[in-house]
Scaffold this active site. Structure first.
Site, PDB file in Angstrom:
ATOM      1  N   THR A   1      12.720 -10.222   5.022  1.00 15.41           N
ATOM      2  CA  THR A   1      12.754  -8.793   4.725  1.00 15.41           C
ATOM      3  C   THR A   1      14.002  -8.397   3.945  1.00 15.41           C
ATOM      4  O   THR A   1      14.102  -7.263   3.491  1.00 15.41           O
ATOM      5  CB  THR A   1      12.716  -7.974   6.032  1.00 15.41           C
ATOM      6  OG1 THR A   1      13.863  -8.305   6.808  1.00 15.41           O
ATOM      7  CG2 THR A   1      11.443  -8.270   6.826  1.00 15.41           C
ATOM      8  N   LYS A   2      14.957  -9.325   3.822  1.00 11.93           N
ATOM      9  CA  LYS A   2      16.214  -9.069   3.103  1.00 11.93           C
ATOM     10  C   LYS A   2      16.509 -10.252   2.207  1.00 11.93           C
ATOM     11  O   LYS A   2      15.996 -11.352   2.424  1.00 11.93           O
ATOM     12  CB  LYS A   2      17.374  -8.870   4.085  1.00 11.93           C
ATOM     13  CG  LYS A   2      17.212  -7.658   4.957  1.00 11.93           C
ATOM     14  CD  LYS A   2      18.383  -7.498   5.896  1.00 11.93           C
ATOM     15  CE  LYS A   2      18.158  -6.200   6.670  1.00 11.93           C
ATOM     16  NZ  LYS A   2      18.860  -6.111   7.887  1.00 11.93           N
TER      17      LYS A   2
ATOM     18  N   HIS B   1       0.840  -1.196   0.000  1.00 12.01           N
ATOM     19  CA  HIS B   1       0.000   0.000   0.000  1.00 12.01           C
ATOM     20  C   HIS B   1       0.877   1.249   0.000  1.00 12.01           C
ATOM     21  O   HIS B   1       1.911   1.288   0.668  1.00 12.01           O
ATOM     22  CB  HIS B   1      -0.891   0.044   1.253  1.00 12.01           C
ATOM     23  CG  HIS B   1      -1.962  -0.975   1.258  1.00 12.01           C
ATOM     24  ND1 HIS B   1      -3.141  -0.819   0.587  1.00 12.01           N
ATOM     25  CD2 HIS B   1      -2.018  -2.182   1.851  1.00 12.01           C
ATOM     26  CE1 HIS B   1      -3.897  -1.882   0.775  1.00 12.01           C
ATOM     27  NE2 HIS B   1      -3.238  -2.724   1.546  1.00 12.01           N
TER      28      HIS B   1
ATOM     29  N   ARG C   1      16.608 -14.063  10.024  1.00 14.44           N
ATOM     30  CA  ARG C   1      18.053 -13.842  10.168  1.00 14.44           C
ATOM     31  C   ARG C   1      18.752 -15.156   9.875  1.00 14.44           C
ATOM     32  O   ARG C   1      18.158 -16.235   9.970  1.00 14.44           O
ATOM     33  CB  ARG C   1      18.397 -13.328  11.551  1.00 14.44           C
ATOM     34  CG  ARG C   1      18.046 -14.282  12.664  1.00 14.44           C
ATOM     35  CD  ARG C   1      18.434 -13.727  14.039  1.00 14.44           C
ATOM     36  NE  ARG C   1      18.030 -14.630  15.088  1.00 14.44           N
ATOM     37  CZ  ARG C   1      18.668 -15.746  15.428  1.00 14.44           C
ATOM     38  NH1 ARG C   1      19.753 -16.099  14.794  1.00 14.44           N
ATOM     39  NH2 ARG C   1      18.233 -16.515  16.408  1.00 14.44           N
TER      40      ARG C   1
END
Length: 177
Positions: free
Chosen positions: A154-155, A101, A169
């Protein structure tokens, strides 16, 4: 020809084939083969032996490629642009996001701001994605990596890495030291 059959395939997949039993069920009676057949008209590419499982939601299928012997798991939700390599295992409930969004204009409710593309997700060959993992937009999962159940990626994930947690991680490498 593929373009002409896209709408009927879309309707058949979402109204019927998506709800058939999982491929491994004794009473599936070719449900997986039917889903794979319909996916060939909806996805940009479907490799030999690919598996589209019960409940898989891939929207219109545009921008999505599934490699050889790879699959979209039971009740998974994915969007394009997405490139799934060969021999990728995807457990139930995986979510792969490729947009988000908009929220940059404080004078307009976020609901009314529309979407912004976050980038293609690339899953290289021989990756295992655990149950309920979430892959965020623009990520690359390296060859041979393992994404633990419930991980939020996220990475980018390096090749042969095992990642887990929220945010995900590095837990260890599959390569010998």
């Amino acid at each position: 020809m593929k373009a002409l059959l896209r709408l009927p395939a879309f309707m058949l997949y979402y109204a019927f084939a998506r709800h058939l039993p999982g491929s491994a069920r004794a009473y599936a009676f070719g449900a997986g083969a039917l889903r794979r057949f319909l996916a060939r008209f909806l996805l940009d590419g479907v490799g030999a032996g690919a598996n589209i499982e019960h409940g898989a939601d891939f929207g219109s299928g545009r921008g999505i490629r599934v490699g050889k012997r790879s699959g979209i798991g039971v009740n998974c939700r994915v969007g394009g642009p997405l490139d799934i390599g060969d021999d990728v295992m995807m457990a139930p409930g995986v979510v792969i996001l490729t947009q988000n969004h908009r929220f940059d204009d404080l004078t307009v409710p976020m609901l009314d701001q529309g979407y912004v593309g976050g980038g293609a997700v690339v899953i290289e060959d021989d990756v295992w994605i655990g149950t309920n993992a979430i892959i965020l937009p623009g990520r690359r999962l390296g060859r041979g990596s393992i994404i633990a159940a419930g991980a939020v990626v996220t990475k980018d994930v390096p090749p042969y890495a095992i990642v887990g947690g929220n945010p995900a991680r590095l837990l260890r490498s599959r390569k010998p030291q």
